[in-house]
Design a protein around this motif. Structure first.
Motif, PDB file in Angstrom:
ATOM      1  N   ARG A   1      42.463  41.885  32.907  1.00 57.87           N
ATOM      2  CA  ARG A   1      42.894  40.491  32.970  1.00 57.87           C
ATOM      3  C   ARG A   1      41.719  39.543  32.834  1.00 57.87           C
ATOM      4  O   ARG A   1      41.882  38.380  32.479  1.00 57.87           O
ATOM      5  CB  ARG A   1      43.576  40.225  34.308  1.00 57.87           C
ATOM      6  CG  ARG A   1      44.863  40.992  34.514  1.00 57.87           C
ATOM      7  CD  ARG A   1      45.362  40.776  35.920  1.00 57.87           C
ATOM      8  NE  ARG A   1      45.139  39.398  36.360  1.00 57.87           N
ATOM      9  CZ  ARG A   1      45.081  39.011  37.630  1.00 57.87           C
ATOM     10  NH1 ARG A   1      45.214  39.897  38.585  1.00 57.87           N
ATOM     11  NH2 ARG A   1      44.898  37.753  37.949  1.00 57.87           N
ATOM     12  N   TYR A   2      40.538  40.026  33.157  1.00 61.95           N
ATOM     13  CA  TYR A   2      39.372  39.156  33.147  1.00 61.95           C
ATOM     14  C   TYR A   2      38.556  39.287  31.864  1.00 61.95           C
ATOM     15  O   TYR A   2      37.490  38.719  31.752  1.00 61.95           O
ATOM     16  CB  TYR A   2      38.478  39.460  34.349  1.00 61.95           C
ATOM     17  CG  TYR A   2      39.104  39.054  35.657  1.00 61.95           C
ATOM     18  CD1 TYR A   2      38.905  37.780  36.177  1.00 61.95           C
ATOM     19  CD2 TYR A   2      39.920  39.929  36.367  1.00 61.95           C
ATOM     20  CE1 TYR A   2      39.481  37.392  37.365  1.00 61.95           C
ATOM     21  CE2 TYR A   2      40.509  39.549  37.561  1.00 61.95           C
ATOM     22  CZ  TYR A   2      40.288  38.276  38.053  1.00 61.95           C
ATOM     23  OH  TYR A   2      40.872  37.904  39.229  1.00 61.95           O
TER      24      TYR A   2
ATOM     25  N   HIS B   1      33.413  24.762  32.279  1.00 57.20           N
ATOM     26  CA  HIS B   1      32.230  25.364  32.874  1.00 57.20           C
ATOM     27  C   HIS B   1      31.407  24.363  33.679  1.00 57.20           C
ATOM     28  O   HIS B   1      30.895  23.379  33.163  1.00 57.20           O
ATOM     29  CB  HIS B   1      31.369  25.903  31.740  1.00 57.20           C
ATOM     30  CG  HIS B   1      30.774  27.224  32.057  1.00 57.20           C
ATOM     31  ND1 HIS B   1      31.445  28.393  31.833  1.00 57.20           N
ATOM     32  CD2 HIS B   1      29.589  27.568  32.598  1.00 57.20           C
ATOM     33  CE1 HIS B   1      30.681  29.400  32.204  1.00 57.20           C
ATOM     34  NE2 HIS B   1      29.561  28.938  32.670  1.00 57.20           N
TER      35      HIS B   1
ATOM     36  N   TYR C   1      37.143  36.409  30.205  1.00 51.79           N
ATOM     37  CA  TYR C   1      36.102  35.660  30.896  1.00 51.79           C
ATOM     38  C   TYR C   1      34.734  36.273  30.699  1.00 51.79           C
ATOM     39  O   TYR C   1      33.736  35.586  30.764  1.00 51.79           O
ATOM     40  CB  TYR C   1      36.445  35.553  32.384  1.00 51.79           C
ATOM     41  CG  TYR C   1      37.687  34.732  32.575  1.00 51.79           C
ATOM     42  CD1 TYR C   1      37.627  33.350  32.557  1.00 51.79           C
ATOM     43  CD2 TYR C   1      38.930  35.348  32.716  1.00 51.79           C
ATOM     44  CE1 TYR C   1      38.766  32.590  32.698  1.00 51.79           C
ATOM     45  CE2 TYR C   1      40.070  34.594  32.856  1.00 51.79           C
ATOM     46  CZ  TYR C   1      39.990  33.220  32.843  1.00 51.79           C
ATOM     47  OH  TYR C   1      41.110  32.471  32.969  1.00 51.79           O
ATOM     48  N   TRP C   2      34.685  37.575  30.512  1.00 58.47           N
ATOM     49  CA  TRP C   2      33.358  38.076  30.211  1.00 58.47           C
ATOM     50  C   TRP C   2      33.105  38.077  28.707  1.00 58.47           C
ATOM     51  O   TRP C   2      31.983  38.218  28.273  1.00 58.47           O
ATOM     52  CB  TRP C   2      33.062  39.439  30.838  1.00 58.47           C
ATOM     53  CG  TRP C   2      33.742  40.617  30.251  1.00 58.47           C
ATOM     54  CD1 TRP C   2      33.466  41.231  29.069  1.00 58.47           C
ATOM     55  CD2 TRP C   2      34.778  41.375  30.850  1.00 58.47           C
ATOM     56  NE1 TRP C   2      34.280  42.301  28.892  1.00 58.47           N
ATOM     57  CE2 TRP C   2      35.095  42.422  29.981  1.00 58.47           C
ATOM     58  CE3 TRP C   2      35.476  41.287  32.067  1.00 58.47           C
ATOM     59  CZ2 TRP C   2      36.083  43.357  30.259  1.00 58.47           C
ATOM     60  CZ3 TRP C   2      36.437  42.218  32.339  1.00 58.47           C
ATOM     61  CH2 TRP C   2      36.739  43.229  31.440  1.00 58.47           C
TER      62      TRP C   2
ATOM     63  N   LEU D   1      45.137  48.786  45.017  1.00 64.52           N
ATOM     64  CA  LEU D   1      43.802  48.470  44.517  1.00 64.52           C
ATOM     65  C   LEU D   1      42.772  48.447  45.633  1.00 64.52           C
ATOM     66  O   LEU D   1      41.602  48.765  45.408  1.00 64.52           O
ATOM     67  CB  LEU D   1      43.817  47.117  43.797  1.00 64.52           C
ATOM     68  CG  LEU D   1      44.516  47.094  42.439  1.00 64.52           C
ATOM     69  CD1 LEU D   1      44.540  45.688  41.878  1.00 64.52           C
ATOM     70  CD2 LEU D   1      43.822  48.030  41.472  1.00 64.52           C
TER      71      LEU D   1
ATOM     72  N   GLY E   1      43.161  54.086  35.734  1.00 61.94           N
ATOM     73  CA  GLY E   1      43.779  53.320  34.663  1.00 61.94           C
ATOM     74  C   GLY E   1      44.361  52.021  35.181  1.00 61.94           C
ATOM     75  O   GLY E   1      44.236  50.967  34.530  1.00 61.94           O
TER      76      GLY E   1
ATOM     77  N   TYR F   1      43.884  46.157  35.794  1.00 57.11           N
ATOM     78  CA  TYR F   1      43.636  44.948  36.578  1.00 57.11           C
ATOM     79  C   TYR F   1      42.433  44.185  36.031  1.00 57.11           C
ATOM     80  O   TYR F   1      42.482  42.973  35.815  1.00 57.11           O
ATOM     81  CB  TYR F   1      43.405  45.311  38.050  1.00 57.11           C
ATOM     82  CG  TYR F   1      42.902  44.155  38.862  1.00 57.11           C
ATOM     83  CD1 TYR F   1      43.771  43.201  39.369  1.00 57.11           C
ATOM     84  CD2 TYR F   1      41.539  43.990  39.102  1.00 57.11           C
ATOM     85  CE1 TYR F   1      43.308  42.127  40.099  1.00 57.11           C
ATOM     86  CE2 TYR F   1      41.071  42.917  39.827  1.00 57.11           C
ATOM     87  CZ  TYR F   1      41.958  41.991  40.323  1.00 57.11           C
ATOM     88  OH  TYR F   1      41.486  40.924  41.038  1.00 57.11           O
ATOM     89  N   LEU F   2      41.348  44.911  35.814  1.00 55.16           N
ATOM     90  CA  LEU F   2      40.127  44.252  35.350  1.00 55.16           C
ATOM     91  C   LEU F   2      40.292  43.663  33.964  1.00 55.16           C
ATOM     92  O   LEU F   2      39.624  42.686  33.605  1.00 55.16           O
ATOM     93  CB  LEU F   2      38.970  45.249  35.362  1.00 55.16           C
ATOM     94  CG  LEU F   2      38.517  45.693  36.745  1.00 55.16           C
ATOM     95  CD1 LEU F   2      37.446  46.766  36.632  1.00 55.16           C
ATOM     96  CD2 LEU F   2      37.994  44.502  37.525  1.00 55.16           C
TER      97      LEU F   2
ATOM     98  N   THR G   1      41.603  49.645  35.810  1.00 53.90           N
ATOM     99  CA  THR G   1      41.133  49.101  34.539  1.00 53.90           C
ATOM    100  C   THR G   1      42.090  48.039  34.016  1.00 53.90           C
ATOM    101  O   THR G   1      41.666  46.996  33.500  1.00 53.90           O
ATOM    102  CB  THR G   1      40.982  50.220  33.504  1.00 53.90           C
ATOM    103  OG1 THR G   1      40.120  51.227  34.033  1.00 53.90           O
ATOM    104  CG2 THR G   1      40.391  49.695  32.215  1.00 53.90           C
TER     105      THR G   1
END
Lengths: 145, 145
Positions: free
Chosen positions: A86-87, A128, A90-91, A6, A78, A83-84, A81
């Motif tokens: 996983r978040y 938060h 959160y978004w 990565l 890919g 990896y991302l 993507t």
DNA sequence: TCGGTCCATAACGTAGAGGTTATGAATGAC
DNA sequence: GTCATTCATAACCTCTACGTTATGGACCGA
């Protein structure tokens, strides 16, 4: 030995010229001259960008006569993507919070069954900006070194 | 004026320490000391990583007494994912092509069912150096390093 | 007020990124 | 064989990234 693929992939993507090269390659393989022309940088600069992309696994290359064609290898994209992904929660969180807020408002008024999903009100939402977790978790932090 | 938010986001993601910080922040907000401890780098180094993340829009921060807590802001990650999604067809391509290849083989000799598992036979192997998208070139001369 | 904790910043060194120009090897065309 | 084209590499410059140590400001508790 492999520090983490990565690193190279994201670093390669951080440069706009390299992203443009990747975009160009979606239209078909291209040699160095074709890739140099639109980008108003020198040919050696493009060659170096291609080497960066190649080391990140984002392109492969093969000869054809005197030319050397670059081909898009999208698999690392890919993986990035993945990896991302996983978040994603959160978004999405803001939408979930909006959901929770609306549900809370609805609770004051009568009814609405689908507001009772316990998973919907994610812990991170309540968390938060209200930390207070002083060393709660065990030392599971990942070091990629 | 803004060169492209993706530059900062991908550059921020290119560093494993910063990715680890983001991962840590999914468990809750954290101050600098908490973020420094597991990463065996100095506190000023972490402070700079946090500044990089903040400039990329990946974290926000707020004071709480003497401490300063970082909070994950995942929206730029969503935008990065949206960008990468443009390439999804290209990394799916290998599976599609593998499918097509296996289908073609099956038509020739109707048998061998276990060959149809896309996970079993690595897709990248078939995809490697089989461009044919536009440049229509062949010959496998690749160099690494 | 005083001491302790948290954090940012300055000052510095090293390494690498990204750009350039100059040049030469490899290959196809004539 | 000779010439032109394609590309990589070397040599160089500048700027930034990432790390360090040293230091001082901000704030809380006593």
């Amino acid at each position: 030995m492999t520090p983490d693929p990565l690193n190279a992939v994201f670093a390669a993507l951080a440069d706009p010229t390299r992203r443009a090269i990747l975009a160009r390659l979606t239209e078909g393989d291209a040699n160095v001259v074709e890739l140099t022309t639109p980008f108003r940088v020198s040919q050696p600069a493009i060659s170096r960008h291609l080497r960066v992309l190649e080391r990140a696994g984002l392109i492969s290359r093969n000869r054809r006569a005197t030319a050397r064609f670059s081909h898009l290898e999208a698999k690392p994209l890919g993986e990035a993507t993945a990896y991302l992904a996983r978040y994603r929660e959160y978004w999405d969180e803001s939408y979930e919070r909006l959901d929770a807020l609306l549900s809370a408002l609805k609770e004051e008024r009568p009814a609405d069954p689908k507001a009772t999903d316990p998973e919907a009100t994610d812990a991170s939402a309540t968390d938060h900006h209200a930390p207070d977790r002083k060393g709660a978790h065990d030392g599971d932090d990942q070091r990629h070194g």
